[in-house]
Write a protein that holds these residues in place. Structure first.
Motif, PDB file in Angstrom:
ATOM      1  N   GLY A 123       0.791  -1.399   0.006  1.00  0.00           N
ATOM      2  CA  GLY A 123      -0.082  -0.026   0.040  1.00  0.00           C
ATOM      3  C   GLY A 123       0.624   1.145  -0.004  1.00  0.00           C
ATOM      4  N   GLU A 124       1.922   1.342  -0.166  1.00  0.00           N
ATOM      5  CA  GLU A 124       2.947   2.328  -0.027  1.00  0.00           C
ATOM      6  C   GLU A 124       3.932   2.216  -1.476  1.00  0.00           C
ATOM      7  OE1 GLU A 124       2.866   4.769   2.041  1.00  0.00           O
ATOM      8  OE2 GLU A 124       1.761   4.085   3.760  1.00  0.00           O
ATOM      9  N   PRO A 125       3.254   2.240  -2.617  1.00  0.00           N
ATOM     10  CA  PRO A 125       4.229   2.164  -3.831  1.00  0.00           C
ATOM     11  C   PRO A 125       5.253   3.378  -3.977  1.00  0.00           C
ATOM     12  CG  PRO A 125       1.943   2.707  -4.330  1.00  0.00           C
ATOM     13  CD  PRO A 125       1.992   2.459  -3.064  1.00  0.00           C
ATOM     14  N   ASP A 126       4.890   4.404  -3.508  1.00  0.00           N
ATOM     15  CA  ASP A 126       5.696   5.751  -3.782  1.00  0.00           C
ATOM     16  C   ASP A 126       7.081   5.428  -2.966  1.00  0.00           C
ATOM     17  OD1 ASP A 126       3.622   6.750  -5.489  1.00  0.00           O
ATOM     18  OD2 ASP A 126       3.055   7.967  -3.823  1.00  0.00           O
ATOM     19  N   LEU A 127       6.737   4.918  -1.640  1.00  0.00           N
ATOM     20  CA  LEU A 127       8.025   4.791  -1.085  1.00  0.00           C
ATOM     21  C   LEU A 127       8.987   3.625  -1.643  1.00  0.00           C
ATOM     22  CD1 LEU A 127       9.800   4.945   1.692  1.00  0.00           C
ATOM     23  CD2 LEU A 127       8.292   2.960   2.441  1.00  0.00           C
ATOM     24  N   HIS A 128       8.454   2.702  -2.329  1.00  0.00           N
ATOM     25  CA  HIS A 128       9.261   1.704  -3.045  1.00  0.00           C
ATOM     26  C   HIS A 128       9.927   2.401  -4.367  1.00  0.00           C
ATOM     27  CE1 HIS A 128      10.872  -2.290  -4.021  1.00  0.00           C
ATOM     28  NE2 HIS A 128      10.352  -2.023  -5.307  1.00  0.00           N
ATOM     29  N   LEU A 129       9.133   2.904  -4.895  1.00  0.00           N
ATOM     30  CA  LEU A 129       9.768   3.769  -6.051  1.00  0.00           C
ATOM     31  C   LEU A 129      10.779   4.796  -5.619  1.00  0.00           C
ATOM     32  CD1 LEU A 129       6.370   4.229  -8.170  1.00  0.00           C
ATOM     33  CD2 LEU A 129       8.542   2.910  -8.913  1.00  0.00           C
ATOM     34  N   GLN A 130      10.539   5.624  -4.633  1.00  0.00           N
ATOM     35  CA  GLN A 130      11.753   6.472  -4.052  1.00  0.00           C
ATOM     36  C   GLN A 130      13.064   5.642  -3.909  1.00  0.00           C
ATOM     37  OE1 GLN A 130      10.941   8.732  -0.747  1.00  0.00           O
ATOM     38  NE2 GLN A 130      12.583  10.376  -1.141  1.00  0.00           N
ATOM     39  N   CYS A 131      12.880   4.718  -3.288  1.00  0.00           N
ATOM     40  CA  CYS A 131      13.868   3.849  -2.935  1.00  0.00           C
ATOM     41  C   CYS A 131      14.834   3.273  -4.220  1.00  0.00           C
ATOM     42  CB  CYS A 131      13.417   2.657  -1.838  1.00  0.00           C
ATOM     43  SG  CYS A 131      13.103   3.383  -0.174  1.00  0.00           S
TER      44      CYS A 131
END
Length: 273
Positions: A123-131
């Motif tokens: 539910g936190e795709p933006d965090l993964h993409l940022q990483c």
């Protein structure tokens, strides 16, 4: 096998193994993380005397290690990103920001390695993409100077009181380790699987990239030593422990015990498992 790297040769001992003590908890703005390291200069001095292979620090504390004279102190692993997901309350938007010119800082501080997170939370795709962007950007910067890049693939899940905890299922951890390897990690720092025996799959997908096991939350001294030995037996190349060392009753003794576990001679029949 991986090409020789002058800095990796400072991180890993002659046997190719490493105990890295993490003292980067103050970076994450969580009060309980400061237990045992409120006086960071003293904490670092205690650890240096205990002589692990490396100490992992944020930019602001790294000077306390690197101001110590002499060639025989632990290697510096520089933490390069700061995240906002360790608090008891969800901040509304999760992120992990990389410090600008991180590799320049690492060179000035004579770091042996830099480390960055690769978070995966449902539910936190933006965090993964940022990483993913962080890792790719750092890889490009590291390449210019042959600075080793340690990537920390962490699968997390919402736990009690809203805090995020470790997701220890191999089917979540193993693919994320492989993603970190494919992005160009020189070293992997990964959570243990719920069952230490399952960690063999993590070692397998990492191939020739050394895997260090992360300690996570504090458990009893006996438990951490036993679990560490089981994880090393799967083919792990070392440990990255923070709270289990710095919050122990006697941190120096804990370092000595874990150094013995990490650098224990492998029985011949286990060496090629």
């Amino acid at each position: 096998s991986m090409p020789a790297n002058a800095r990796l040769n400072r991180l890993f001992a002659a046997d190719g193994k490493c105990l890295n003590v993490a003292v980067d908890h103050g970076f994450f703005n969580e009060p309980s993380f400061l237990d045992g390291i409120r006086d960071v200069r003293r904490a670092i001095a205690t650890l240096v005397a205990a002589a692990p292979d490396a100490i992992q620090l944020p930019p602001g504390s790294a000077r306390h290690l690197q101001s110590i004279a002499g060639p025989s102190k632990p290697a510096l692993v520089l933490r390069t990103d700061v995240a906002n997901l360790y608090g008891a309350v969800h901040p509304g938007r999760l992120g992990s920001e990389i410090i600008p010119n991180a590799v320049d800082s690492a060179l000035r501080l004579d770091a042996a390695c830099v480390v960055v997170n690769l978070f995966l939370i449902d539910g936190e795709p933006d965090l993964h993409l940022q990483c993913l962007r962080n890792v790719a950007q750092l890889r490009a910067e590291c390449d210019r100077y042959a600075m080793p890049l340690m990537v920390e693939p962490l699968v997390m899940q919402a736990g009690d009181r809203g805090r995020y905890g470790v997701d220890g299922r191999p089917e979540r951890i193993v693919p994320l380790i492989r993603q970190a390897v494919e992005l160009g990690a020189d070293v992997i720092k990964a959570d243990p699987t719920d069952d230490p025996a399952d960690f063999k799959a993590a070692i397998e997908v990492a191939g020739d990239v050394p895997v260090l096991v992360r300690g996570g939350g504090k458990v009893s001294e006996a438990e951490i030593v036993t679990r560490s030995a089981r994880l090393m037996a799967t083919g792990a190349r070392g440990l990255v422990y923070g709270r289990n060392i710095i919050q122990a009753a006697d941190p120096a003794r804990m370092v000595q015990q874990l150094m013995a576990v990490v650098h224990a001679p492998t029985a011949p029949n286990e060496a090629n498992a």
